[in-house]
Scaffold this motif. Sequence first.
Motif, PDB file in Angstrom:
ATOM      1  N   ALA A   1     -12.806  69.250  23.625  1.00 41.85           N
ATOM      2  CA  ALA A   1     -11.997  68.595  24.644  1.00 41.85           C
ATOM      3  C   ALA A   1     -12.601  68.843  26.024  1.00 41.85           C
ATOM      4  CB  ALA A   1     -10.563  69.115  24.595  1.00 41.85           C
ATOM      5  N   PHE A   2     -12.427  67.867  26.896  1.00 36.38           N
ATOM      6  CA  PHE A   2     -12.850  67.998  28.287  1.00 36.38           C
ATOM      7  C   PHE A   2     -11.691  67.566  29.178  1.00 36.38           C
ATOM      8  CE2 PHE A   2     -16.745  67.350  25.912  1.00 36.38           C
ATOM      9  CZ  PHE A   2     -17.584  68.322  26.437  1.00 36.38           C
ATOM     10  N   GLY A   3     -11.509  68.253  30.284  1.00 38.40           N
ATOM     11  CA  GLY A   3     -10.441  67.890  31.196  1.00 38.40           C
ATOM     12  C   GLY A   3     -10.645  68.548  32.543  1.00 38.40           C
ATOM     13  N   ASP A   4     -10.073  67.926  33.564  1.00 40.00           N
ATOM     14  CA  ASP A   4     -10.250  68.466  34.909  1.00 40.00           C
ATOM     15  C   ASP A   4      -9.184  67.882  35.828  1.00 40.00           C
ATOM     16  OD1 ASP A   4     -11.297  69.891  36.990  1.00 40.00           O
ATOM     17  OD2 ASP A   4     -13.276  68.951  36.945  1.00 40.00           O
ATOM     18  N   LEU A   5      -9.023  68.510  36.979  1.00 36.92           N
ATOM     19  CA  LEU A   5      -8.162  67.999  38.038  1.00 36.92           C
ATOM     20  C   LEU A   5      -9.052  67.210  38.985  1.00 36.92           C
ATOM     21  CD1 LEU A   5      -5.270  68.092  39.289  1.00 36.92           C
ATOM     22  CD2 LEU A   5      -6.053  70.048  40.630  1.00 36.92           C
ATOM     23  N   ARG A   6      -9.000  65.878  38.887  1.00 32.91           N
ATOM     24  CA  ARG A   6      -9.944  65.040  39.620  1.00 32.91           C
ATOM     25  C   ARG A   6      -9.300  64.209  40.726  1.00 32.91           C
ATOM     26  NH1 ARG A   6     -14.698  64.199  37.009  1.00 32.91           N
ATOM     27  NH2 ARG A   6     -15.328  63.540  39.103  1.00 32.91           N
ATOM     28  N   PHE A   7      -7.988  64.084  40.709  1.00 36.76           N
ATOM     29  CA  PHE A   7      -7.319  63.216  41.680  1.00 36.76           C
ATOM     30  C   PHE A   7      -6.253  63.953  42.486  1.00 36.76           C
ATOM     31  CE2 PHE A   7      -4.115  60.117  43.011  1.00 36.76           C
ATOM     32  CZ  PHE A   7      -4.906  59.168  43.637  1.00 36.76           C
ATOM     33  N   TYR A   8      -5.343  64.625  41.798  1.00 34.76           N
ATOM     34  CA  TYR A   8      -4.267  65.337  42.477  1.00 34.76           C
ATOM     35  C   TYR A   8      -4.764  66.679  43.013  1.00 34.76           C
ATOM     36  CZ  TYR A   8      -1.276  61.872  40.222  1.00 34.76           C
ATOM     37  OH  TYR A   8      -0.704  60.705  39.814  1.00 34.76           O
ATOM     38  N   GLY A   9      -3.891  67.397  43.710  1.00 33.86           N
ATOM     39  CA  GLY A   9      -4.269  68.682  44.286  1.00 33.86           C
ATOM     40  C   GLY A   9      -4.806  68.536  45.703  1.00 33.86           C
ATOM     41  N   ARG A  10      -4.677  69.597  46.485  1.00 36.42           N
ATOM     42  CA  ARG A  10      -5.060  69.553  47.899  1.00 36.42           C
ATOM     43  C   ARG A  10      -6.557  69.317  48.100  1.00 36.42           C
ATOM     44  NH1 ARG A  10      -2.313  71.936  52.541  1.00 36.42           N
ATOM     45  NH2 ARG A  10      -3.734  71.929  54.325  1.00 36.42           N
ATOM     46  N   GLY A  77     -10.145  64.096  28.015  1.00 29.92           N
ATOM     47  CA  GLY A  77     -10.656  63.431  26.827  1.00 29.92           C
ATOM     48  C   GLY A  77     -10.671  64.419  25.673  1.00 29.92           C
ATOM     49  N   VAL A  78     -10.080  64.039  24.531  1.00 33.15           N
ATOM     50  CA  VAL A  78      -9.937  64.957  23.402  1.00 33.15           C
ATOM     51  C   VAL A  78     -10.331  64.243  22.107  1.00 33.15           C
ATOM     52  CG1 VAL A  78      -8.358  66.468  22.124  1.00 33.15           C
ATOM     53  CG2 VAL A  78      -8.003  66.092  24.575  1.00 33.15           C
ATOM     54  N   LEU A 194       0.816  72.194  19.404  1.00 30.71           N
ATOM     55  CA  LEU A 194      -0.369  72.998  19.105  1.00 30.71           C
ATOM     56  C   LEU A 194      -1.662  72.213  19.330  1.00 30.71           C
ATOM     57  CD1 LEU A 194       0.872  74.868  15.925  1.00 30.71           C
ATOM     58  CD2 LEU A 194       0.150  75.929  18.074  1.00 30.71           C
ATOM     59  N   THR A 195      -1.613  70.909  19.117  1.00 39.32           N
ATOM     60  CA  THR A 195      -2.791  70.091  19.407  1.00 39.32           C
ATOM     61  C   THR A 195      -3.127  70.159  20.890  1.00 39.32           C
ATOM     62  OG1 THR A 195      -2.243  68.582  17.590  1.00 39.32           O
ATOM     63  CG2 THR A 195      -3.773  67.775  19.263  1.00 39.32           C
ATOM     64  N   ASN A 200      -6.337  72.578  25.416  1.00 37.29           N
ATOM     65  CA  ASN A 200      -6.467  73.386  26.633  1.00 37.29           C
ATOM     66  C   ASN A 200      -7.432  74.554  26.428  1.00 37.29           C
ATOM     67  OD1 ASN A 200      -4.786  71.952  28.385  1.00 37.29           O
ATOM     68  ND2 ASN A 200      -2.950  72.937  27.591  1.00 37.29           N
ATOM     69  N   ILE A 201      -7.365  75.171  25.253  1.00 39.47           N
ATOM     70  CA  ILE A 201      -8.291  76.271  24.957  1.00 39.47           C
ATOM     71  C   ILE A 201      -9.724  75.749  24.905  1.00 39.47           C
ATOM     72  CG2 ILE A 201      -8.967  77.978  23.222  1.00 39.47           C
ATOM     73  CD1 ILE A 201      -6.024  78.198  22.438  1.00 39.47           C
ATOM     74  N   SER A 202      -9.902  74.580  24.296  1.00 38.82           N
ATOM     75  CA  SER A 202     -11.231  73.989  24.203  1.00 38.82           C
ATOM     76  C   SER A 202     -11.782  73.644  25.583  1.00 38.82           C
ATOM     77  CB  SER A 202     -11.180  72.734  23.327  1.00 38.82           C
ATOM     78  OG  SER A 202     -12.446  72.120  23.238  1.00 38.82           O
ATOM     79  N   ILE A 203     -10.923  73.124  26.458  1.00 43.28           N
ATOM     80  CA  ILE A 203     -11.356  72.814  27.826  1.00 43.28           C
ATOM     81  C   ILE A 203     -11.813  74.084  28.535  1.00 43.28           C
ATOM     82  CG2 ILE A 203     -10.531  72.067  30.097  1.00 43.28           C
ATOM     83  CD1 ILE A 203      -8.711  70.076  28.630  1.00 43.28           C
ATOM     84  N   ARG A 204     -11.072  75.162  28.327  1.00 45.96           N
ATOM     85  CA  ARG A 204     -11.386  76.419  29.004  1.00 45.96           C
ATOM     86  C   ARG A 204     -12.650  77.079  28.458  1.00 45.96           C
ATOM     87  NH1 ARG A 204      -7.012  78.805  27.944  1.00 45.96           N
ATOM     88  NH2 ARG A 204      -7.698  80.320  26.373  1.00 45.96           N
TER      89      ARG A 204
END
Length: 221
Positions: A1-10, A77-78, A194-195, A200-204
């Motif tokens: 899995a891949f994931g990120d904060l790309r739009f929201y956040g300061r 993306g997962v 659990l999925t 989330n673990i895979s992203i980390r």
Amino acid sequence: AFGDLRFYGRENAENRGITRFYSRAYGSEYARSDHFAIHLEDNKQLKSLYLDAEKEDGYLRDQSVFGDGISIEDTMGVIVKYRNKAIMTYSLNAYMPWEGFRVNFNGSNGRIEVDICESSYVNAGGDHQDEGKLVYKKIIVHPMFGKPYEVDIEEKEGGHGGGDPELLNDLFGVPAEDRFKRAASHMEGAYSVLTGIAANISIRTGLPVKVADLVKFKIAR
């Protein structure tokens, strides 16, 4: 899995040139020009449900999505592989200008495409009952070696294409016959959660994760 904060956040907001920030919309002049802000005081139902209840639970429903402390992924993306060898590819973009989903099923007999667009009662400033109300819907079947055709979808009242009343009746009323076996039990709910945990673990870690290694169920699936 891949994931990120790309739009929201300061930080992302600052990178796009935004210079005016606020912690919550209530009482903020900056929030009045923010299309992402939720103005609880302008909606009777939201006001009673969230704003007037803050003294009870301390929950601030109208915090800025571009404030400090925003950390959850908004782009993901997962890929999931199941015991029966089925493979799911999942893509999430939490900041698109429309709300809904597209689901495609590919199998040995062809392909099914589901395209659903729903309204968002918060952004529209409408009634809470309109949350998840359908804007448009489409199901197209592509038979193997056959001509594709569109399937008529029965229109029902209620949120999420009429699914909300069915779900509430299943939980709190007298469940109707479920000939398509759509109702999920607590076990299906647990596997779904659990999925997400595995993703989330895979992203980390950057590594694949087996759900079976996270929890040992007594009931064989």
